[in-house]
Scaffold this active site. Structure first.
Site, PDB file in Angstrom:
ATOM      1  N   CYS A 167      21.077 -34.536 -15.696  1.00 32.43           N
ATOM      2  CA  CYS A 167      20.059 -33.874 -16.518  1.00 32.43           C
ATOM      3  C   CYS A 167      18.673 -34.021 -15.878  1.00 32.43           C
ATOM      4  CB  CYS A 167      20.076 -34.490 -17.913  1.00 32.43           C
ATOM      5  SG  CYS A 167      18.662 -34.085 -18.940  1.00 32.43           S
TER       6      CYS A 167
ATOM      7  N   CYS B 249      16.101 -35.557 -18.199  1.00 30.56           N
ATOM      8  CA  CYS B 249      16.341 -37.006 -18.338  1.00 30.56           C
ATOM      9  C   CYS B 249      15.678 -37.771 -17.197  1.00 30.56           C
ATOM     10  CB  CYS B 249      17.843 -37.305 -18.335  1.00 30.56           C
ATOM     11  SG  CYS B 249      18.747 -36.553 -19.701  1.00 30.56           S
TER      12      CYS B 249
END
Length: 127
Positions: free
Chosen positions: A40, A43
């Protein structure tokens, strides 16, 4: 397994996660969980900001859960998007949201952050 205040605690097993949650519950501390994945992009972008907030708000417990490692924990919290942040105190979810938004993350931390929370809040929720 125990980490110093002001650090992000990466939980790699369900036992580690459960132990950190139990310790925070006993202390009446605010727990902020970053549910993330290695792939991600958001993230990865929010990770250094999350670490900075852990230092800035040391009375809270900052956990990081890689949902690829801890699928069982992710399933319990119904995680489907990344990053997802959960704010928990005394076993109860206060709030959660999805997205790598540093301002929203800090605003939500401030909303629930109390230094010495266990002595100031008085009553704990029962499990």
């Amino acid at each position: 397994m125990a980490a110093a205040e002001g650090a992000v605690i990466a939980c790699h097993t369900k036992d580690e996660f459960d132990a950190q949650m139990a310790k925070a519950y006993e202390a009446g501390k605010l727990v902020i969980i970053d549910f993330m994945t290695s792939w991600c992009h958001g993230c990865q972008e929010i990770a250094p900001v999350y670490a900075e907030y852990a230092k800035k708000y040391p009375a809270a417990v900052f956990l990081k859960v890689n949902t690829e490692e801890l699928e069982e924990v992710a399933k319990k919290y119904n995680i489907h998007s990344y990053p997802t942040f959960f704010f928990i105190r005394n076993g109860g979810t206060l709030e959660s949201f999805v997205g790598a938004d540093p301002e929203k993350l800090e605003d939500t931390i401030k909303k629930y952050y109390v230094v010495g929370a266990s002595s100031c809040l008085g009553v704990r929720l029962r499990r």
